[in-house]
Structure formats: C-alpha cells, structure tokens
Design an enzyme around this catalytic site. Structure first.
Site, PDB file in Angstrom:
ATOM      1  N   GLU A   1      -9.090   5.041   0.425  1.00 54.18           N
ATOM      2  CA  GLU A   1      -9.121   5.447   1.837  1.00 54.18           C
ATOM      3  C   GLU A   1      -7.875   6.211   2.242  1.00 54.18           C
ATOM      4  O   GLU A   1      -7.880   6.952   3.228  1.00 54.18           O
ATOM      5  CB  GLU A   1      -9.372   4.267   2.769  1.00 54.18           C
TER       6      GLU A   1
ATOM      7  N   GLU B   1      -7.676  -5.395  -3.604  1.00 51.27           N
ATOM      8  CA  GLU B   1      -7.131  -4.074  -3.338  1.00 51.27           C
ATOM      9  C   GLU B   1      -5.638  -4.174  -3.672  1.00 51.27           C
ATOM     10  O   GLU B   1      -5.236  -3.940  -4.790  1.00 51.27           O
ATOM     11  CB  GLU B   1      -7.373  -3.679  -1.891  1.00 51.27           C
TER      12      GLU B   1
ATOM     13  N   HIS C   1      -9.204  -7.497   0.175  1.00 51.97           N
ATOM     14  CA  HIS C   1      -8.437  -6.303   0.538  1.00 51.97           C
ATOM     15  C   HIS C   1      -7.236  -6.708   1.384  1.00 51.97           C
ATOM     16  O   HIS C   1      -7.315  -7.638   2.176  1.00 51.97           O
ATOM     17  CB  HIS C   1      -9.328  -5.300   1.266  1.00 51.97           C
ATOM     18  N   GLU C   2      -6.146  -5.987   1.188  1.00 52.98           N
ATOM     19  CA  GLU C   2      -4.853  -6.303   1.816  1.00 52.98           C
ATOM     20  C   GLU C   2      -4.345  -7.711   1.509  1.00 52.98           C
ATOM     21  O   GLU C   2      -3.766  -8.365   2.378  1.00 52.98           O
ATOM     22  CB  GLU C   2      -4.891  -6.096   3.347  1.00 52.98           C
TER      23      GLU C   2
ATOM     24  N   HIS D   1     -18.964  -8.237   4.584  1.00 54.51           N
ATOM     25  CA  HIS D   1     -17.581  -7.896   4.906  1.00 54.51           C
ATOM     26  C   HIS D   1     -17.026  -8.882   5.915  1.00 54.51           C
ATOM     27  O   HIS D   1     -17.622  -9.094   6.969  1.00 54.51           O
ATOM     28  CB  HIS D   1     -17.513  -6.468   5.478  1.00 54.51           C
ATOM     29  N   HIS D   2     -15.911  -9.500   5.570  1.00 53.07           N
ATOM     30  CA  HIS D   2     -15.190 -10.393   6.481  1.00 53.07           C
ATOM     31  C   HIS D   2     -13.821  -9.802   6.757  1.00 53.07           C
ATOM     32  O   HIS D   2     -12.864 -10.056   6.023  1.00 53.07           O
ATOM     33  CB  HIS D   2     -14.997 -11.789   5.854  1.00 53.07           C
ATOM     34  N   GLU D   3     -13.724  -9.002   7.790  1.00 51.41           N
ATOM     35  CA  GLU D   3     -12.407  -8.522   8.198  1.00 51.41           C
ATOM     36  C   GLU D   3     -11.800  -9.580   9.104  1.00 51.41           C
ATOM     37  O   GLU D   3     -12.399  -9.942  10.127  1.00 51.41           O
ATOM     38  CB  GLU D   3     -12.527  -7.184   8.936  1.00 51.41           C
TER      39      GLU D   3
ATOM     40  N   GLU E   1       0.809  -1.224   0.000  1.00 54.07           N
ATOM     41  CA  GLU E   1       0.000   0.000   0.000  1.00 54.07           C
ATOM     42  C   GLU E   1       0.845   1.277   0.000  1.00 54.07           C
ATOM     43  O   GLU E   1       0.391   2.332   0.425  1.00 54.07           O
ATOM     44  CB  GLU E   1      -0.987  -0.024   1.177  1.00 54.07           C
TER      45      GLU E   1
END
Lengths: 682, 682
Positions: free
Chosen positions: B486, B480, B461-462, B391-393, B166
């Site tokens: 963001e 991502e 993401h990440e 969403h699964h963080e 990132e």
C-alpha cells in the site's frame, strides 16, 4: 482574602446575568468580563460566592474560559417516578432548569452548554458539548469548575486519592485540611495514590458557622473520570481536579457528551441532606426494561472468617475456607434463618499469588479449587432455597477480567448464580490507569451493563465513589467505595465510632453501600490469640447499621457460631427488610449521631435505627411517622445500661412495648452504641 | 576507541571461560572480573568482541551485572522436524548448547541462567530466571545485552520506533546512522514513536569490509517487549533497548521465565543468511495438535481499490467498496481463477470515524454495514468454493478488541470464515502502551491462541516484528510488520526498487510477510486523475515477489479489471503455489538483488523468482536444483528488453523453453525489474 470575600459584588450587577429562585435557593449565573460565573444563595445567604466555570483542553490545546452567550433556555419540571427498589416507593423530582448555550470568544469558536438545575435541595450544574462543526473529538486536560465557599467551614473529608476512598473521615476546618498528613496515619489501605496536601474527595460535607449544612458531590458519573476537589486553604475556594489517566490526560470525549453533574446540596438541618433525592433525580431513568430478576437480598458469606484468621482465601496452607463442606454449613445456616444468598470468597484458583505484583493473569473466574465442588453446591443451594453469590476478585487486573467477563458471567448463569461481588484490590492494569480514571469509570459501567445482559446483579468492591447510577442501572445494587466492616480488623486505625455517623453524610450521598454489618463478636482474637484488634461498636449498633446504612444488599457478616450465641439479637437481622416504601430521617448530626425510620415495602411495619459516636446520649424517637390511630408492637434492641463500645460491647437488652403515632421513645445510646427497633402492625 | 577494539584481549585468557566451537563458529563466554562476557568468532575472525550481559531491574531495584558461576552445562543436539507449512518439508536443527548457571554477587543473590546455542548459522543467547527463593515477581528496567561489533560495517536499518516498523530501509555505515534524520523524510506512516537518533530496530543486517554478512534479530518473542538496539556510533557497540510500557517499565515477569533469544547470524555469502533456519529452530514446536484446518492460501480482496480512490472503507460518501454486489464480483473472479479466499475490508460499521482520535469504541466486529449482506455472501462464497477472509481493524483500540474477541471469532465461525486479517492502525489503547510493548506482544499471542480455539488462521497487520513464532503457533500464518504494497500509493517516499531486495535480509528473517504483491497497473491515477504516485516496479517483478517474499498467504492485490488486461501474465499468479517442499536461495546481495528457486509441495515443479534494485542486470540461474536426467518445461515471465520501473513498467515477455539440471538461464532484469519462472515436470 477572607475579608475580601464578604464584600464580593453580587453577580446580579453584571450584564447577561440570570437569576433563578426556587424554594430556599437563589441561583445567579452569567458572564462577567467574558468569564462565566455562578453564585448560590440559600435563604438569602451566600453559600457559593461568584465562581468560574470552564475547561482546559489538551487536544485541541486551548482553554474554554472566555465566552459569549448564544441563548438561554429555562423551564420548570415537576414529576414523580418509582424506583425498582430503594428507600421509598415514589420519588418526586421538582426542579427548575436553566441552560446557557455558550460560545467561546475567538477564532474557531467552540460551543459549550452549561446546564443548571435548582431543586429544593440545592443546585447542580453540568457541561454539555453539543455536536458542532469546529469540534468532534477532544481531550480534557482539566475541568475548571470552581466552588467558592464563603467561610472557613467545618469539613468532613478524606484525602484526594486516585486509587482509594477507604480512608477514615477527617473532621477539620477547611483551613486545617492536610491530606498528606491524614494519609500518613493510614497504614492498612492496600494501595494509595495521593494527589497533594490540599486535594480532597467528594462527597464532601461542610457545616458553616451559622449551622448550615452543605454537601458537594457529583451525580451520574458516566464516561468521565471521578472529580476530586483542590482546596485553596487561604480563601476556601474549591477547584475541580479530575483523576488522570496513564499519560496524564483526563478524559477522551466526543461532542454530544454531557459531563456528570456537580451537585451542591444545602440544608438548615443535617437530616434534610440525608432525605434529599436530588442526586438520584439527576441520574437518568433505568436503562433496563425487564427488571423482574432484580431482588434486594440479605446474605451471609464465607468471608469474615478469612479476615480474622480462621480460614484463608488460598487453598495452600491447610486453612482453606471455601470448601464444599464449609459452604454447606453456611447454606444450612442461611436457609434455616431465611437469608437469600451465600457469598463464597476464595472459591477459585489463584489466591496463592494474587496481590501486590501488578500481575495480569491471576484469576480466570471459571476455575474452582478442587476442594470447592460447585456442581454439588449448586444443587445443594437449590435444594435449600438459597442462592450462591459469586466473587470475582480482579486484583486490579481489569484487562484480564474484561477479556474473560463473558465466559465468567455465562459460568455464573450455568451455575444458577445471579449476583456477583466484584473486587479491585491492587494496582490497575491497564498499567498507569487508576481506580477512578475515565477508563475504569467506563469499566464499572461495562460490568453493570454486561451483567444485565446475563441478568446478574452487581455489588462492586473497591470501585469509584457511587453517584446515583443505581437509578440508571438498577442491577448495580451496591458498592463498597468506603471504609467497610473489614477495617475493624485493620491493625492501625480500625473503624472509630463516629465513622458510621459520617458515612450517611458523605459516601452514602451517592448510593447504597455494601458495608457488611452485623458483627456480634468484638474481640478479634478468636482464632489468632495475639490479635489485639477490636470492633469499636456495641452489638446494638451493629443491628442499627442495617437501618442507618441503606443498601438493597445487606450481609450478616459474622460467623454462624457467633450468631448462635445471641440468637435473640440475631432475630433482628433475620427480620429486617432490605427494601422500603418510605424513609424518615430522624435527628442526625454528622460525626455525632444518625437515625432513620423506614417502612417495610408492601407492609405496614416500620424499622428504626440510630447510632452514635464515642459519646453516649439520650436519643428521642418521635413515632409520628406511624399511621394515626393504629397500634403497633415495638421490639427494641438497645444497649444495656452499662454497654460501651470498648468495655462492654455485647451488653444489650431487648424490650417489647406497644407504640402508636403519639409515642415518643427516649432511648439510651451507649458510647459507640446504637438502637434498632422493629415496629410491627398489630 | 575504534583503534582500541582491534587490540582487545581475547576472552580466552580470563578465568572461567568456556570455548565452544561448531562448524565455522567459535563462542567464548565466561566471567571477567565478575562481569559476564561472550565473544563470537567466525572462521577465526572476531565478529562480536567481548560483550557484557545482564539486567537492570526496577523491582527489586537492583542491577544484575556481577556474577559468580554456579555450574555450566553443555550438550549437542541434532534432529529434524517437519513444519506444517513452509519453505521446506524438513528442517534440520543441529546445534551445541551451553548454559551458564549464574548467581549475582552480594546479599540476596539472584540466580540467572545464560543459555547459548551455536549452530552452523550463528550464535544465539537468552536469559532464564529459574524459580528461586529470593525472587518471584520482578520488573525489568532494562536488559543489558551488548553486542560489540568490530568495525564500521555497512548497515541495512530502520529507525528505532515503539509503534511502527513500516519505514523504508536505510543503507549507511554504522557511524552514519541517524534515525531521526531518516524518520524526518517519512510523512506517510500513520503513527511514529521514535526513540532517539542512534536507536535502530531488529532485524538488522550488516556487511563487513571483508564481505561478511551479519544479521541480528530476536527469536521467540513471547511475554516480553520487543528489542531495539542502541548504537554507539563511535565504537559500534549495540545495546539492547526494550520497548517501554505506559509507566516506563519494560517487562513484568515471574521466575520460571526465559527471554527471547538474541540471535547473531553470520555468513560469508549473503544467500546463506536467507537459507538459515536458525530462528525457526530457536522457537518452540507447535502448540497445536490438530492442524488439519490450517491451509496456505492465495487470496484476492476488496482492498486496493480503496487505496487508489476507486472506493472507500466507510459507507458514507457514496463510494463504499464493501457492498454485496462488489464482493460477489471478487468472489466470481477469485473462483474462476482458483483463488482460495476473498478479503473484504470496510465491511463493518465504524469506518466513518475510525482513526486518529485515540477512540476506544470504534468497531464491534460483528456489525456489517447494511450494504454488506454477509448471510447472502456466506452462501454465495460457499456455492463458488471460495472462502471469505474477515477483516478486524482495531484502530489500535486493543482493549475494545479483546473484550469482543470471543464474539467476533464466533461470528466468523457462524459465517464460515476461518481466516482473519487483524489491523492495528493508530495509537494503542491501553493508552500509554505501544505496538511493541510487552502488553501488546502478549496481545498478538493471545489473538493467535484464541483464534486457534476457533480454528481461525491469523494474518496480523501493523504488529510487532515476527520472530519465528509461526513454528509454535502455525495458525499465525503471516504478518505485515514492514512497508508493504500500500505504500506504493504513499505520496512522499513510496517503495523504492531496492526495498524488496532488503526485505528478505531484514524483516523476512523473522517469518512470512503478507506483502500483498501482484500490482499490474503502475500509474495510480486510474480513479483520481491528480494522483502522481507510481508503483516503482515492473510487472515481471510483481510476479517474482510471489517467490522472493515467502508467505503461506499471498494476495493478488490488484483489481480484477487490471488483471483482465494481462491474463497471460496473471497465469503465473494463478499457478504459483504458496507451500513448498524445498527452497534454494540463488545469488543475492542485500540492496541489489535477490533470487530463489522453490519446489512445489507434493509435486516435482519448481518456481524461480528474482528481483533487482533500480539497476538492470543480467541474472544467471543455474538449474542444478532440478532432478538430474529429467526434462522440464520452463515458462519465463520476464521484463521486456525496454522495460523500466519508471518509464515502461508493464513491458514483459513470456517465453517457454525446455530446461534440465544442466541448464543455465541468463536473464535480463530491467531496472527495478525481476523475473518469475515456472518450471514444470514433463
């Protein structure tokens, strides 16, 4: 240094010291120049000299070793509870409690509680990190618990190792401990990760020059790595050494956490150590409400034949043991002789390439070999009134097991199987973790908890040492976690006759062991003629192990065809219960002999077992545990006069005699032998 | 050293060298004193000087770097295939193939194949370990792939880091690369694990003094750690550096394995790099047979309001965004304006304590906050024709996610949700693993595969950098894996205007990015007055990003109330498709400007987008991609004359004009601006 110890000032002289007496024990604890210390006396004699407690944290990077006392709470408690299964119907828990609420000295002080329990069996302590403003998440670098022994005791120990507890026990003075040297002789353990030459494992049993017995263990190992002990051989001080994780940390914790108990049990007779229920009492009550589905069991299995070369786990090679046909034979035999279960290893795909390569995707736990028709066996077992026992060998690839566990357990339910034998042979994945690190300790618990969701009983092989958690998770029936029967077949050291006389004083202090006794054939070349391995035991001793090694799951490990040669002796294995209402420990001495009398649950029958080391001996059993005035029929399975663990292991005699509470049986135990007695109400 | 390079002998002169020409490329490869080397020429000019290939293994502990050639295979292939979704309907795959079957010199020789592909876009190679007698399981210590560049090129790069991609891109000469110095400025990345000052990441884009563009990446990253590049700043040599695991190994492999492709793409015009489908062609065809359920989507979400302080993820504190009520507002808005989905973050319990403590049990993925009535929202969304996006963080606790994934996906199915945004913010558990290590690469694939079992689309993401795997797993829609929207809100560096002109040449070479464009409000102090962060973009540029950043999932990231202020501009976001039948890259230059024209799938309409860096410029769009003889209506969303990314970002103009294939549009891009054009068939 040793000289100095004898003149240590009693802690009592320090300010802020509390002195708690309970039965034979005296605990003193308090601050000495801001360090927290405790001391244990037994019958007026110092067993643990003043010893320090504390922590070193990795995050925040501080030591918790200088304290002030905020408050001290104390109380006494006396209650009883009833285990779902076990060595007795009712267990008494009488203890005094002492809690020091401490605060570290300095800026951003951290609150830490040290909680002691003193029972009639010894002293235990644990740390609690209460919820507090200055600390929430933290990482343990090391626990700084000291146990300062007061002499060069005789020790029964195994080397400190992050990955295995399957060593033979060593018996040496503390000053002579050399863990690396002891481990050098061990060629047959699949994986070892030794610490250093002076770190050893718990449970550790000691005998002082004055003949006092001490056992050091931990209780309620939850959410924390296993503890090893770093020994200072010059002054007999033990220091906690926690098993590391992949990056060198010890534990990731959050306030509101209590460590396992550090338990020091002391007794003037060895058998009193074995009769203690202190470790069970230190564990939390059962977390399960509905436990109807949990049943102690005796089982047979497609297992020993692979160890001795009759068959193989893998299908390739033409000797696959877990075929439908062979399993049916075991089911037939088990059903005929009243066994509850049949374990089948090698049933599922993957054994061709399962070990030694740190491979993650080995087994999927739901794919039987084509030679193993589970659908058919499910029906067959049901028709015979026998339950299959499922085997989940993870080969150490625990991430793989965890992501498949739900489906694996559902598959068991779908196939009417409600007991799983888990296995952890090999290097752990997550790579860098160890069998005894915090992550794995959590894993074993997760298995027990998830299994309970599916009403499945668990028998874990190659796990961390047990610490009495079968009270809290009563479906977690048994564990291996020590050298068991298959090592009879290991080429280098095997199992020496004293092993089973040390096990009760060490490994078994933490809970039941799935030792898999019952071998009836002693020269292990039945199927591979060049094998020289021998079972160093008599047949009568193999029977006695069903009593001297407590487990609610006991296997009859040998092949049906070997049992068929001695159906008279096999009758004992058929008859022996696996659940008890009362247990009396008979004369016992670690490394020499051990004996128990146990009363069958729900009945008036008793069973007695005693085993000896390589020395023959006369063993007296005073039957005063029997109900007075009642007559009993005793069936005695004993070594023949010329029996010997090396020269004549299969020579046994069965005698019947009438006994009552006034009887004293004098029994000849052959070298490496034992005796098993069934005492039936008339 | 640099001087020396210019006089390197051509490989052609060595024995056993093969020379393959294809279009502008010439590949030479073979043995030089038992070392395997290759060389790449583009239009006769050396792009990669002779460079060595091989491996260092940890187990068995040997180097694979001295070879003999067993056999060489070569072939040519020309085919087309149709992606399920993408930038075009049909993709051509024309290449030459060259396989060296090698054997190491010495005892116990090991077989290793090196496979090259030469296409019109460049050269790629990979290693294959064929099944063989001398090797089955092995552990990679390091891959020894060299890419010897031939000059001090201008490089677009980010620091080598095991845990994040990132970073803002750096533009320097190779000799000036300093990864640690570049990283020092980055204060807002949640977790960095840098390698050293001279290790950088792929995709890496280079521009030579002669104006040749080079992109280095990998394709089909499966079962292997991500590759970084260790740069020798004195001689411009790049060496593969694989991401480590918890114990310092790189990869655990079994013969029958092929590594990812190492891809060197070369073009004389920058835009030709962007038009290349070489990486997709190097990936395997779809593993999914039924793909009806996979749909490109536009979505809105309860997301940006948390970033700018209107709401919070956690329920505690009174500003919880993911309430039933607020979600309904988004569903209403999304339904009214034709969006497919509504993402809701912060819906599930755990956000109060989710980050920064290497905590394993954070979320269970099936427990909504009491303020979030999913049962009700499921029905509400259905009634409005909108789908919720789950969403699964994981907060990096991947073991926790894996053991819960089946239930989490089943929960989605039960709630009619078929798209998941996964997140990996924080240190990875298994502790010691990294976001880009082999275990995690396997994890991302496992998620895609398991999601497919449940007919769920994935937006990660990440994660690790994408490598074209969306061809093989077409439900793995987007990632991502780079600095996204963001970071406009990050206090230190934010997103500079050149960022979006470098992304297509770097990160996007591997596949779609869920960049989440569409901000309409630029001063980010709407809800917290002391915020100084600004979106360094014009509004027109935000529209253009829907075209210049390709993704089959595109978000309209801003708040409904911000869109309501500019419903005329919002019309473009409503209209823009997310699936295309044809893509034309317009004039582009990394770090300066990028433009695309794309044809709507199944229709005759075109959409054009172009963005610029901090410099305003006049940008010419030649409409010769339009069907000849046809008339079109163009709706041009462009920067106003006085628009400026810092001073006047919201100034835009909408123009309508008629165009045809002969039209040339000359468009003013403001500093930090862009243009978006809808071209509708008349």
């Amino acid at each position: 240094m040793r000289f100095l110890l004898l003149f240590l000032l009693p802690l009592l002289s320090f300010a802020q010291t509390i002195n708690v007496g309970f039965k034979d024990f005296q605990l003193k604890a308090g601050l000495n120049q801001n360090q927290f210390q405790y001391q244990v006396l037994f019958k007026g004699k110092e067993i643990v000299a003043p010893s320090k407690l504390g922590f070193s944290l990795a995050k925040p990077a501080i030591d918790l070793n200088r304290f002030s006392i905020i408050k001290i709470d104390s109380s006494e408690s006396n209650s009883t509870w009833r285990p779902i299964w076990g060595e007795e119907d009712v267990i008494q828990d009488h203890h005094k409690k002492l809690i020091f609420h401490l605060s570290t000295i300095g800026l951003n002080s951290i609150k830490l509680d040290v909680e002691f329990r003193v029972s009639g069996n010894g002293v235990a302590f644990r740390y609690s990190f209460p919820k507090q403003d200055n600390l929430q998440h933290f990482i343990i670098k090391e626990e700084l618990s000291q146990i300062q022994l007061t002499g060069n005791h005789k020790a029964f120990w195994i080397p400190g190792d992050y990955d295995t507890n399957e060593y033979l026990y060593q018996t040496t003075l503390l000053s002579e401990v050399d863990a690396l040297k002891a481990a050098e002789k061990e060629k047959d353990i699949a994986l070892t990760t030794l610490v250093d030459d002076h770190t050893i494992q718990v449970p550790l049993t000691l005998k002082t020059n004055e003949g006092i017995y001490i056992n050091i263990h931990e209780a309620a190992l939850i959410g924390y790595p296993a503890m090893m002990l770093k020994l200072d051989r010059s002054n007999y001080s033990l220091h906690s050494h926690l098993v590391s994780d992949a990056v060198g940390n010890k534990a990731y914790l959050e306030t509101g956490f209590s460590t396992p108990w550090r338990v020091i049990q002391v007794a003037s007779q060895a058998k009193d150590l074995l009769a203690s229920r202190f470790i069970l009492n230190l564990n939390e009550p059962s977390k399960l409400t509905n436990t109807d589905w949990i049943k102690p069991q005796k089982y047979m299995g497609v297992w020993w034949e692979m160890h001795i070369g009759k068959g193989t786990w893998q299908m390739a090679g033409g000797k696959h043991a877990a075929t439908t046909e062979n399993t049916k034979k075991y089911i037939d035999f088990a059903a005929k002789h009243g066994f509850d279960g049949v374990l089948v290893e090698g049933w599922n795909k993957g054994w061709e390439d399962w070990f030694g390569n740190w491979k993650e995707e080995v087994f999927d736990f739901v794919s039987p070999y084509p030679e193993y028709n589970l659908a058919q066996l499910k029906e067959y077992a049901k028709s015979k009134g026998v339950k299959l026992i499922m085997h989940h060998e993870t080969s150490g690839a625990v991430t793989n097991y965890e992501r498949r566990m739900d489906k694996a357990f559902q598959y068991m339910v779908d196939n009417s199987i409600n007991t799983v034998k888990t296995g952890y042979v090999g290097r752990i994945i997550p790579r860098g973790e160890y069998h005894d690190s915090q992550w794995m300790v959590n894993h074993y618990q997760r298995v027990a908890e998830k299994a309970a969701e599916y009403k499945i009983m668990v028998d874990a092989h190659e796990p961390v040492h047990p610490t009495g958690l079968h009270r809290t998770f009563p479906n977690w029936m048994s564990n291996e976690a020590a050298r068991g029967t298959e090592f009879n077949n290991a080429p280098t050291l095997g199992i020496n006759p004293e092993h089973q006389t040390i096990l009760p004083f060490t490994r078994l202090m933490g809970g039941p062991m799935d030792y898999t006794p019952g071998l009836f054939h002693f020269q292990l070349n039945q199927f591979e003629k060049d094998r020289t391995q021998k079972v160093l035991s008599t047949l009568a001793k193999q029977l006695a192990l069903y009593i001297t090694i407590y487990s609610p799951l006991h296997m009859a490990a040998d092949l049906p065809e070997n049992y068929e040669k001695h159906m008279d002796a096999f009758q004992f294995i058929k008859d022996v219960p696996v659940d008890w209402s009362k247990t009396i420990v008979l004369d016992s001495e670690p490394g020499e002999y051990v004996g128990y009398a146990r009363k069958e649950k729900g009945k008036g029958n008793w069973y007695v077992g005693a085993v000896t080391d390589e020395h023959g001996r006369s063993y007296k059993v005073n039957c005063n545990f029997l109900e007075k005035g009642k007559k009993y029929q005793a069936v005695i399975y004993k070594d023949a006069a010329d029996a010997h663990f090396e020269k004549n292991p299969e020579a046994f005699v069965i005698e019947k005699t009438e006994v009552d509470a006034s009887s004293i049986l004098v029994l000849n135990l052959a070298p490496g032998g034992g005796v098993a007695i069934q005492i039936l109400e008339k």
